[in-house]
Design a protein around this motif. Structure first.
Motif, PDB file in Angstrom:
ATOM      1  N   ASP A 157       0.802  -1.158   0.077  1.00 50.23           N
ATOM      2  CA  ASP A 157      -0.080  -0.088   0.166  1.00 50.23           C
ATOM      3  C   ASP A 157       0.797   1.279   0.049  1.00 50.23           C
ATOM      4  N   THR A 158       2.092   1.408   0.892  1.00 48.53           N
ATOM      5  CA  THR A 158       2.784   2.353   0.955  1.00 48.53           C
ATOM      6  C   THR A 158       3.525   2.797  -0.608  1.00 48.53           C
ATOM      7  N   PHE A 159       4.027   1.531  -0.724  1.00 48.52           N
ATOM      8  CA  PHE A 159       4.708   1.316  -1.981  1.00 48.52           C
ATOM      9  C   PHE A 159       4.200   1.929  -3.236  1.00 48.52           C
ATOM     10  N   LEU A 160       2.865   1.921  -3.341  1.00 47.71           N
ATOM     11  CA  LEU A 160       2.049   2.416  -4.234  1.00 47.71           C
ATOM     12  C   LEU A 160       1.979   3.894  -4.275  1.00 47.71           C
ATOM     13  N   ARG A 161       2.201   4.518  -3.211  1.00 52.14           N
ATOM     14  CA  ARG A 161       2.061   5.800  -2.834  1.00 52.14           C
ATOM     15  C   ARG A 161       3.347   6.713  -3.031  1.00 52.14           C
ATOM     16  N   ILE A 162       4.581   5.929  -3.199  1.00 46.25           N
ATOM     17  CA  ILE A 162       5.703   6.794  -3.228  1.00 46.25           C
ATOM     18  C   ILE A 162       5.902   7.553  -4.342  1.00 46.25           C
ATOM     19  N   ASP A 163       6.655   8.632  -4.263  1.00 40.48           N
ATOM     20  CA  ASP A 163       6.908   9.682  -5.379  1.00 40.48           C
ATOM     21  C   ASP A 163       8.550   9.363  -5.529  1.00 40.48           C
ATOM     22  N   ILE A 164       8.968   8.903  -6.557  1.00 40.97           N
ATOM     23  CA  ILE A 164      10.216   8.619  -6.783  1.00 40.97           C
ATOM     24  C   ILE A 164      11.252  10.004  -7.050  1.00 40.97           C
ATOM     25  N   GLU A 165      10.522  10.789  -7.307  1.00 47.60           N
ATOM     26  CA  GLU A 165      11.040  12.370  -7.493  1.00 47.60           C
ATOM     27  C   GLU A 165      11.752  12.811  -6.290  1.00 47.60           C
ATOM     28  N   LYS A 166      11.030  12.284  -4.856  1.00 43.84           N
ATOM     29  CA  LYS A 166      11.758  12.752  -3.656  1.00 43.84           C
ATOM     30  C   LYS A 166      12.886  12.168  -3.278  1.00 43.84           C
ATOM     31  N   LEU A 167      13.275  10.942  -4.227  1.00 45.62           N
ATOM     32  CA  LEU A 167      14.677  10.332  -3.478  1.00 45.62           C
ATOM     33  C   LEU A 167      15.862  11.197  -3.672  1.00 45.62           C
ATOM     34  N   LYS A 168      15.913  11.979  -4.609  1.00 44.40           N
ATOM     35  CA  LYS A 168      17.180  12.884  -4.739  1.00 44.40           C
ATOM     36  C   LYS A 168      17.358  13.953  -3.597  1.00 44.40           C
ATOM     37  N   PRO A 169      16.171  14.465  -3.237  1.00 44.61           N
ATOM     38  CA  PRO A 169      16.257  15.476  -2.117  1.00 44.61           C
ATOM     39  C   PRO A 169      16.343  14.697  -0.785  1.00 44.61           C
TER      40      PRO A 169
END
Length: 201
Positions: free
Chosen positions: A91-103
């Motif tokens: 459930d949490t995996f489906l809501r992640i925003d990969i764009e936030k990884l770099k910050p």
């Protein structure tokens, strides 16, 4: 001194990338360096299990989904290393925003000397997210043609992202005639072989 960011990637799954990543982090910590280990394998997180942390209360998933701060997902591992696990919740995996990884990676660099990112297998969006977040690339592979084909694709992506290619860890070597030799691997990947790790039953 600027912290180093190294993605540990393979292309193919099952070549020992996560085990290599965990052992590297522990070894670096034992040398007295401040090391942070980030499980960037968001879909198939195994690093926490490898380090004996099977169900952490807060993970990178919650951070990338906007439910938690990165400070809440940092744990202490063997030899004093810092560790950010990924979660097992679909459930949490489906809501992640990969764009936030770099910050997130940028914020982790403030308190570490070396940041190791355990990248996922394959060549999908999550892999690119991990590689874009790092300046250097270490390739882990096995001495067989299918693993090497995927390793080559991973290296070519690293080249396109202008990453510094550190070299190759050749894992699970049986040192027999059916394998691609370390010398041939080095030529194929146009990279130095940093270590050959023998197969161990």
């Amino acid at each position: 001194m600027t912290a180093r960011t190294i993605a540990i990637a393979s292309g193919k799954g099952g070549v020992g990338k996560t085990t290599t990543c965990a052992n590297m982090a522990i070894g670096i910590a034992q040398l007295g360096k401040r090391v942070t280990l980030l499980d960037a394998d968001l879909a198939m997180a195994n690093l926490g299990i490898t380090l004996g942390m099977e169900d952490p209360p807060t993970t990178l998933h919650e951070v990338l989904a906007g439910d938690a701060n990165i400070e809440d997902a940092i744990y202490e591992g063997p030899a004093g290393l810092k560790f950010v696990p990924s979660g097992l919740s679909l459930d949490t995996f489906l809501r992640i925003d990969i764009e936030k990884l770099k910050p997130v990676v940028s914020s982790l660099l403030e308190n570490t000397d070396i940041l190791l990112l355990d990248a996922p297998g394959g060549l999908g969006k999550n892999v690119l997210g991990a590689m874009i977040s790092a300046a250097e690339l270490l390739i882990v592979t096995m001495p067989d043609p299918s693993a090497l084909a995927d390793a080559l694709k991973t290296k070519l992506i690293g080249n396109r992202l202008n990453m510094e290619i550190l070299g190759v860890v050749l894992n699970m070597s049986r040192n027999d005639k059916t394998e691609v030799s370390p010398e041939e691997v080095s030529v194929l990947l146009d990279s130095p072989i940093l270590q050959v790790i023998p197969y161990d039953d």
